[in-house]
Design a protein around this motif. Structure first.
Motif, PDB file in Angstrom:
ATOM      1  N   ASP A 198       0.668  -1.210   0.028  1.00 54.91           N
ATOM      2  CA  ASP A 198      -0.074  -0.119   0.103  1.00 54.91           C
ATOM      3  C   ASP A 198       0.887   1.388   0.162  1.00 54.91           C
ATOM      4  O   ASP A 198       1.868   1.317   0.708  1.00 54.91           O
ATOM      5  N   VAL A 199       0.380   2.139  -0.635  1.00 52.52           N
ATOM      6  CA  VAL A 199       1.136   3.508  -0.890  1.00 52.52           C
ATOM      7  C   VAL A 199       1.510   4.235   0.691  1.00 52.52           C
ATOM      8  O   VAL A 199       2.189   4.936   0.752  1.00 52.52           O
ATOM      9  N   ASN A 200       0.523   3.894   1.417  1.00 52.18           N
ATOM     10  CA  ASN A 200       0.703   4.381   2.828  1.00 52.18           C
ATOM     11  C   ASN A 200       1.263   3.684   3.842  1.00 52.18           C
ATOM     12  O   ASN A 200       1.579   3.938   5.263  1.00 52.18           O
ATOM     13  N   ASP A 201       1.784   2.481   3.403  1.00 53.08           N
ATOM     14  CA  ASP A 201       2.546   1.524   4.290  1.00 53.08           C
ATOM     15  C   ASP A 201       3.609   2.052   4.876  1.00 53.08           C
ATOM     16  O   ASP A 201       4.835   2.716   4.159  1.00 53.08           O
ATOM     17  N   GLY A 202       3.820   2.170   6.317  1.00 54.41           N
ATOM     18  CA  GLY A 202       5.020   2.411   7.109  1.00 54.41           C
ATOM     19  C   GLY A 202       4.509   3.965   7.641  1.00 54.41           C
ATOM     20  O   GLY A 202       5.503   4.629   8.449  1.00 54.41           O
ATOM     21  N   LYS A 203       3.556   4.803   7.171  1.00 47.55           N
ATOM     22  CA  LYS A 203       3.290   5.884   7.447  1.00 47.55           C
ATOM     23  C   LYS A 203       2.690   6.247   8.919  1.00 47.55           C
ATOM     24  O   LYS A 203       1.934   5.215   9.409  1.00 47.55           O
ATOM     25  N   GLN A 204       3.076   7.203   9.631  1.00 44.58           N
ATOM     26  CA  GLN A 204       2.200   7.405  10.866  1.00 44.58           C
ATOM     27  C   GLN A 204       1.364   8.426  10.723  1.00 44.58           C
ATOM     28  O   GLN A 204       1.501   9.707  10.131  1.00 44.58           O
ATOM     29  N   PHE A 205       0.245   8.268  11.362  1.00 49.53           N
ATOM     30  CA  PHE A 205      -1.007   9.251  11.276  1.00 49.53           C
ATOM     31  C   PHE A 205      -1.428   9.691  12.868  1.00 49.53           C
ATOM     32  O   PHE A 205      -1.279   8.762  13.649  1.00 49.53           O
ATOM     33  N   THR A 206      -1.542  10.859  13.027  1.00 48.71           N
ATOM     34  CA  THR A 206      -2.001  11.388  14.298  1.00 48.71           C
ATOM     35  C   THR A 206      -3.424  11.996  14.234  1.00 48.71           C
ATOM     36  O   THR A 206      -3.604  12.614  13.389  1.00 48.71           O
ATOM     37  N   ILE A 207      -4.231  11.491  15.294  1.00 50.47           N
ATOM     38  CA  ILE A 207      -5.581  12.212  15.349  1.00 50.47           C
ATOM     39  C   ILE A 207      -5.785  13.098  16.566  1.00 50.47           C
ATOM     40  O   ILE A 207      -5.465  12.440  17.825  1.00 50.47           O
ATOM     41  N   GLN A 208      -6.155  14.315  16.408  1.00 48.82           N
ATOM     42  CA  GLN A 208      -6.258  15.257  17.320  1.00 48.82           C
ATOM     43  C   GLN A 208      -7.629  14.869  17.931  1.00 48.82           C
ATOM     44  O   GLN A 208      -8.736  15.111  17.337  1.00 48.82           O
ATOM     45  N   CYS A 209      -7.848  14.785  19.520  1.00 47.02           N
ATOM     46  CA  CYS A 209      -8.937  14.562  19.954  1.00 47.02           C
ATOM     47  C   CYS A 209      -9.114  15.388  21.311  1.00 47.02           C
ATOM     48  O   CYS A 209      -9.512  16.836  20.912  1.00 47.02           O
ATOM     49  N   GLY A 210      -8.692  15.138  22.486  1.00 49.66           N
ATOM     50  CA  GLY A 210      -8.762  16.019  23.589  1.00 49.66           C
ATOM     51  C   GLY A 210     -10.241  16.505  23.719  1.00 49.66           C
ATOM     52  O   GLY A 210     -10.516  17.572  24.189  1.00 49.66           O
ATOM     53  N   VAL A 211     -11.139  15.489  23.697  1.00 51.88           N
ATOM     54  CA  VAL A 211     -12.676  15.691  24.109  1.00 51.88           C
ATOM     55  C   VAL A 211     -13.108  14.649  24.964  1.00 51.88           C
ATOM     56  O   VAL A 211     -12.381  13.739  25.255  1.00 51.88           O
ATOM     57  N   ARG A 212     -14.476  14.790  25.366  1.00 51.77           N
ATOM     58  CA  ARG A 212     -15.251  14.073  25.929  1.00 51.77           C
ATOM     59  C   ARG A 212     -16.728  13.861  25.472  1.00 51.77           C
ATOM     60  O   ARG A 212     -17.264  14.754  24.819  1.00 51.77           O
TER      61      ARG A 212
END
Length: 497
Positions: free
Chosen positions: A243-257
């Motif tokens: 896959d073209v995204n193999d090895g990529k790191q992704f970050t998801i911003q949350c900080g919620v309830r």
């Protein structure tokens, strides 16, 4: 004899004792792993379950329960193997409910009914506790083996799993947790359970108040955690070879309830903290959502502006959502208690249908007012209500058609599959039998008897990949296993945990 009096109090009690054996495993078992007694007791109860009538014997077995269990297995096979061709019957990408989303709660519903019968009497608490624990461990073992990643059935003939990435959760693991909790409450409350229930619309709820208290505690734990737990930012590394995204790191911003979206819900956060992100399901259905692909609800290429969570892992049978699923088992055991205590068709159906339609309405109201959307991945409260209500209505319909009106023949194949549910689940729904057949290939691993039948008997004949796949699943799998289950039933062969 009037149909509503076929199950007289004395003979009905004996018939219900037999069903404690039948409902847990299908037939002639011990109530699901030994809970209701051994094989000798099963044979004795089967003889006692016959009601004498002039010139004939009438069995009190409630066939609708086997048919309902068989329907659940059939739905699982259909949506698992034909869902790729008809994505609208596959799991909903997020909010909403499709055909596939009824399978898990239907399983838990019938497990609850089984517990009510299997633990109708608990002669020795210690021995019963041991049997409950052993059966739970058996389900956990089979769950890990079949869905932990060790088996690569049916297309990949290799086997084995990297323990750094083993998936700890799965269908049987969730069933094991619900069974363990609901069965423990039923066993420990044996001394305060009534032999008869007073008249009144709420009497049966009061008689089994401890079971409902257990379900309420599970509800409170789930709701409080879901809406109050702080969900911080999280990240993951995507690993798919080629896959073209193999090895990529992704970050998801949350900080919620209290969020119920795919990225920042408490259900996913609990699983990431408890199991570890590498031990979650790596192909969540949310990748088919509109946020991730223009092909939604079908699988398609990612949008260029797709959010970073689209390729992230998510466990659909995780810890917090499994706590919520205890409610499905609690509702199921209530239906079992109704079947035990009320001896006429009218009384049973009145309780079943009233509760079923009430739950359906509550689930729909919560969903369409956006208070709590119906969501299988989160196992939301509205999802519990809607699917449990549907289970109650479907069981009532089966009961009317099969046990009241006597239309049993059209549903025999469902009964047969329901009697050998575990065998069909492992060999068909978990693709162990097709994997075995695929092991005998000609020239290349892709050239197997299964693939030849799919291509030449179904797909090429109908000139449609989608229709051919659907017909293969119906006739090559569901009908096939219905016939096999019928033969095994005639031979008296059943596989149970």
């Amino acid at each position: 004899m009037d149909k509503e009096q076929q199950i007289a109090p004395s003979a009905g009690q004996k018939g219900e004792e037999q069903h404690a054996i039948d409902v847990g495993t299908g037939e002639h078992g011990d109530g699901g792993g030994g809970i209701a007694g051994d094989a000798a007791e099963a044979s004795e109860n089967e003889r006692l379950a016959l009601v004498e009538e002039p010139g004939k014997k009438k069995s009190t077995r409630v066939a609708a329960l086997d048919a309902f269990r068989g329907l659940t297995i059939v739905l699982m096979i259909l949506v698992d193997d034909a869902g790729g061709a008809y994505e609208r019957m596959d799991h909903s990408p997020w909010n909403g409910c499709t055909l596939a989303d009824f399978v898990m709660p239907f399983f838990l519903f019938i497990v609850g009914i089984a517990i009510a019968f299997a633990l109708k009497r608990v002669p020795k608490l210690g021995a019963t506790m041991k049997k409950i624990t052993i059966r739970t461990l058996k389900m956990l073992f089979w769950g890990l083996l079949l869905q932990g990643g060790y088996s690569h059935a049916p297309d990949d003939l290799s086997y084995g799993v990297d323990m750094k990435k083993i998936r700890w959760c799965g269908i049987l693991q969730r069933i094991a947790l619900v069974y363990f909790v609901v069965a423990l409450i039923e066993a420990f409350t044996t001394k305060v359970r009534p032999t008869t229930v007073r008249s009144g619309p709420y009497a049966i709820f009061h008689a089994y108040r401890w079971q409902w208290l257990g379900g309420f505690i599970a509800f409170v734990i789930y709701m409080v955690t879901t809406f109050s737990l702080y969900v911080p930012d999280w990240s993951y590394v995507y690993h798919i070879d080629g896959d073209v995204n193999d090895g990529k790191q992704f970050t998801i911003q949350c900080g919620v309830r209290g969020h119920l979206d795919p990225a920042c819900n408490a259900v996913g956060h609990v699983d990431r903290m408890v199991w570890g992100i590498n031990h979650l399901y790596m192909q969540p259905v949310w990748i088919r959502s509109k946020d991730c692909t223009f092909s939604s609800p079908r699988t398609g290429p990612l949008r260029t502006d797709a959010p970073s969570w689209c390729l992230g892992p998510f466990e659909p049978e995780g810890l917090l959502s499994s706590i919520s699923s205890i409610l499905s088992g609690t509702i199921g055991i209530h239906y079992g208690h109704v079947l035990i205590h009320f001896k006429t068709h009218k009384e049973r159906l009145k309780h079943w249908l009233l509760m079923g339609f009430s739950l359906l309405v509550l689930g729909i109201l919560l969903h369409f007012t956006n208070a709590i959307p119906i969501n299988k991945q989160l196992y939301s409260f509205s999802y519990v209500c809607f699917t449990a209500g549907a289970a109650g209505v479907v069981l009532s319909a089966f009961y009317i058609l099969i046990d009241v009106w006597g239309f049993r023949t059209p549903f025999l194949f469902l009964e047969w599959i329901g009697m050998n549910a575990m065998l069909v689940f492992v060999l068909a729904a978990q693709a162990i039998f097709p994997a075995f057949v695929n092991g005998w290939y000609y020239d290349s691993p892709g050239n197997t008897l299964v693939s030849w039948i799919q291509k030449h008997v179904f797909i090429n004949v109908w000139h449609s990949q989608r229709l051919g796949t659907l017909l293969y699943v119906i006739f090559g799998e569901i009908v096939f296993w219905g016939v096999v289950s019928g033969i095994l039933h005639k031979l008296g062969i059943y596989w149970k945990l």
